[in-house]
Motif scaffolding. Sequence first.
Motif, PDB file in Angstrom:
ATOM      1  N   LEU A 143       0.843  -1.197   0.000  1.00 34.03           N
ATOM      2  CA  LEU A 143       0.000   0.000   0.000  1.00 34.03           C
ATOM      3  C   LEU A 143       0.872   1.239   0.000  1.00 34.03           C
ATOM      4  O   LEU A 143       1.856   1.325   0.741  1.00 34.03           O
ATOM      5  N   VAL A 144       0.511   2.211  -0.842  1.00 39.27           N
ATOM      6  CA  VAL A 144       1.119   3.547  -0.800  1.00 39.27           C
ATOM      7  C   VAL A 144      -0.010   4.532  -0.531  1.00 39.27           C
ATOM      8  O   VAL A 144      -0.938   4.656  -1.334  1.00 39.27           O
ATOM      9  N   ALA A 145       0.033   5.178   0.614  1.00 41.64           N
ATOM     10  CA  ALA A 145      -1.022   6.094   1.037  1.00 41.64           C
ATOM     11  C   ALA A 145      -0.524   7.532   0.935  1.00 41.64           C
ATOM     12  O   ALA A 145       0.534   7.871   1.487  1.00 41.64           O
ATOM     13  N   LEU A 146      -1.269   8.365   0.218  1.00 45.53           N
ATOM     14  CA  LEU A 146      -0.849   9.734  -0.077  1.00 45.53           C
ATOM     15  C   LEU A 146      -1.838  10.747   0.483  1.00 45.53           C
ATOM     16  O   LEU A 146      -3.046  10.635   0.256  1.00 45.53           O
ATOM     17  N   ASN A 147      -1.329  11.731   1.191  1.00 48.77           N
ATOM     18  CA  ASN A 147      -2.159  12.824   1.667  1.00 48.77           C
ATOM     19  C   ASN A 147      -2.302  13.874   0.571  1.00 48.77           C
ATOM     20  O   ASN A 147      -1.313  14.349   0.015  1.00 48.77           O
ATOM     21  N   SER A 148      -3.537  14.246   0.249  1.00 42.95           N
ATOM     22  CA  SER A 148      -3.762  15.235  -0.816  1.00 42.95           C
ATOM     23  C   SER A 148      -4.326  16.545  -0.286  1.00 42.95           C
ATOM     24  O   SER A 148      -4.876  17.343  -1.037  1.00 42.95           O
ATOM     25  N   ASN A 149      -4.180  16.785   1.021  1.00 41.20           N
ATOM     26  CA  ASN A 149      -4.703  18.007   1.643  1.00 41.20           C
ATOM     27  C   ASN A 149      -3.560  18.921   2.057  1.00 41.20           C
ATOM     28  O   ASN A 149      -2.702  18.526   2.849  1.00 41.20           O
ATOM     29  N   HIS A 150      -3.574  20.131   1.519  1.00 40.21           N
ATOM     30  CA  HIS A 150      -2.537  21.108   1.844  1.00 40.21           C
ATOM     31  C   HIS A 150      -3.168  22.495   1.950  1.00 40.21           C
ATOM     32  O   HIS A 150      -4.365  22.671   1.696  1.00 40.21           O
ATOM     33  N   PHE A 151      -2.349  23.478   2.315  1.00 34.28           N
ATOM     34  CA  PHE A 151      -2.849  24.832   2.523  1.00 34.28           C
ATOM     35  C   PHE A 151      -1.909  25.830   1.865  1.00 34.28           C
ATOM     36  O   PHE A 151      -0.686  25.660   1.906  1.00 34.28           O
ATOM     37  N   ASN A 152      -2.495  26.854   1.230  1.00 34.22           N
ATOM     38  CA  ASN A 152      -1.653  27.889   0.621  1.00 34.22           C
ATOM     39  C   ASN A 152      -1.275  28.941   1.660  1.00 34.22           C
ATOM     40  O   ASN A 152      -1.575  28.793   2.858  1.00 34.22           O
ATOM     41  N   GLU A 153      -0.628  30.016   1.210  1.00 35.91           N
ATOM     42  CA  GLU A 153      -0.143  31.046   2.136  1.00 35.91           C
ATOM     43  C   GLU A 153      -1.270  31.735   2.879  1.00 35.91           C
ATOM     44  O   GLU A 153      -1.077  32.259   3.979  1.00 35.91           O
ATOM     45  N   GLU A 154      -2.462  31.737   2.280  1.00 37.41           N
ATOM     46  CA  GLU A 154      -3.628  32.330   2.953  1.00 37.41           C
ATOM     47  C   GLU A 154      -4.366  31.296   3.791  1.00 37.41           C
ATOM     48  O   GLU A 154      -5.459  31.555   4.291  1.00 37.41           O
ATOM     49  N   GLU A 155      -3.768  30.107   3.918  1.00 34.92           N
ATOM     50  CA  GLU A 155      -4.336  28.996   4.674  1.00 34.92           C
ATOM     51  C   GLU A 155      -5.639  28.478   4.078  1.00 34.92           C
ATOM     52  O   GLU A 155      -6.485  27.905   4.764  1.00 34.92           O
ATOM     53  N   LYS A 156      -5.799  28.672   2.769  1.00 29.25           N
ATOM     54  CA  LYS A 156      -6.916  28.073   2.054  1.00 29.25           C
ATOM     55  C   LYS A 156      -6.555  26.626   1.720  1.00 29.25           C
ATOM     56  O   LYS A 156      -5.456  26.343   1.273  1.00 29.25           O
ATOM     57  N   GLN A 157      -7.496  25.728   1.918  1.00 18.85           N
ATOM     58  CA  GLN A 157      -7.226  24.312   1.694  1.00 18.85           C
ATOM     59  C   GLN A 157      -7.147  23.988   0.203  1.00 18.85           C
ATOM     60  O   GLN A 157      -7.948  24.468  -0.598  1.00 18.85           O
ATOM     61  N   LEU A 158      -6.153  23.159  -0.147  1.00 16.06           N
ATOM     62  CA  LEU A 158      -5.917  22.743  -1.525  1.00 16.06           C
ATOM     63  C   LEU A 158      -6.014  21.226  -1.620  1.00 16.06           C
ATOM     64  O   LEU A 158      -5.826  20.512  -0.633  1.00 16.06           O
ATOM     65  N   GLY A 159      -6.285  20.732  -2.826  1.00 17.06           N
ATOM     66  CA  GLY A 159      -6.258  19.297  -3.078  1.00 17.06           C
ATOM     67  C   GLY A 159      -5.167  18.994  -4.082  1.00 17.06           C
ATOM     68  O   GLY A 159      -5.389  19.089  -5.295  1.00 17.06           O
ATOM     69  N   CYS A 160      -3.983  18.644  -3.609  1.00 20.80           N
ATOM     70  CA  CYS A 160      -2.837  18.442  -4.512  1.00 20.80           C
ATOM     71  C   CYS A 160      -1.765  17.621  -3.812  1.00 20.80           C
ATOM     72  O   CYS A 160      -1.873  17.302  -2.629  1.00 20.80           O
ATOM     73  N   LEU A 161      -0.735  17.282  -4.563  1.00 20.30           N
ATOM     74  CA  LEU A 161       0.469  16.685  -3.999  1.00 20.30           C
ATOM     75  C   LEU A 161       1.603  17.683  -4.131  1.00 20.30           C
ATOM     76  O   LEU A 161       1.722  18.362  -5.157  1.00 20.30           O
ATOM     77  N   MET A 162       2.428  17.788  -3.110  1.00 25.62           N
ATOM     78  CA  MET A 162       3.559  18.704  -3.129  1.00 25.62           C
ATOM     79  C   MET A 162       4.749  18.033  -3.818  1.00 25.62           C
ATOM     80  O   MET A 162       4.807  16.806  -3.952  1.00 25.62           O
TER      81      MET A 162
END
Length: 359
Positions: free
Chosen positions: A131-150
């Motif tokens: 299993l490879v488990a990836l978190n897709s929740n991040h935040f930009n500089e304004e702390e708005k939630q994003l759905g992406c991989l860094m």
Amino acid sequence: MNVRFAIASDLHIALPETIDTNVNRFHLTQFSIPALEVVLQHLNTLNLDFLLLPGDLTQNGEIVNHQWLQAKLETLSYPVYVIPGNHDVPSLKGSKNTIAFQEFPEYYQKFGYKNTKSHDYTCELADGLQLVALNSNHFNEEEKQLGCLMENQLIWLEETLSKLTDKLVLVMIHHNVIEHLPNQSNHVLGCRYMLDNASQLLSILNKYQVRFIFTGHLHIQDIATSNGIHEITTGSLITYPHPYRILELKDNQLSIESHHITQLPDIKNLAYFSKKWTSDRSFPFMITMLTSPPLNLSLTEAKEYAPLLKNFWADIAHGDKIFDFTQLPPHINQYFQLFGAVDQDGQPRTIDNNIKIIL
């Protein structure tokens, strides 16, 4: 390889004191705990090898809801693996009632997160199965939630997959990577469920011949394929049709079988209740869909046609539906037919709930 496992997604666990009481809500959070109890009662009879939970474990990241689920999962006799959904880490810093983004792995150390400093992990599920488990929740500089991989996640993923070329790899991530709806990546109602940099992830998965992705987030039963990669997205336990999946790896094939919660202790006809609940709240959703590209109808037209489509989203959520709204003008009907369980030639292809995929 002979492995049996289950998937339940978007549990949205809510203890009574945290339940959202907005009358217009889609989510039936009042059923979240009894629904999970019914599912686990079934799964506990199956001699499972493991259970996957691809995100939105809690209603909105409440500390008490994470604590409740953590304790519940500890009672199970089989391993459970989780990832966060957008509802599990709704803010970067948290609050007195909700967890901070960095705290999520600490709650789930027994469910994949042995390294609590990372939101991604990999682990062996069985001999030859990883299993490879990836978190897709991040935040930009304004702390708005994003759905992406860094970028650092993509680097880690490449390094990890390069060491797993002799194994069958299952990837679990909350956001959709392959489109499950027509032009989902560009539609106002569908794009927020897609991973922003899905193409980068798919490129890496193709390179290392990863064939299976398990997602949630969209609250529908659907299986989509791109260049030999199958993405199995599983609907939510708290929205119609309350599905979960049981899968088996055996004889060089993956068998997928869907089940639905049809009744709970306090509600005997859950399917009827929840479909009506969804349909009765569909009008604003359908107005947006009708007035947005590519249809771009006027508000007057949309108000005329929306009642004819009141069951549309519930049927999408169920999967394996064929659409033909003959009451609508032909060009509008043709558009909605694209959402049905059909192949590229328009022929029926009911694979969303039950299918066998050759490895």
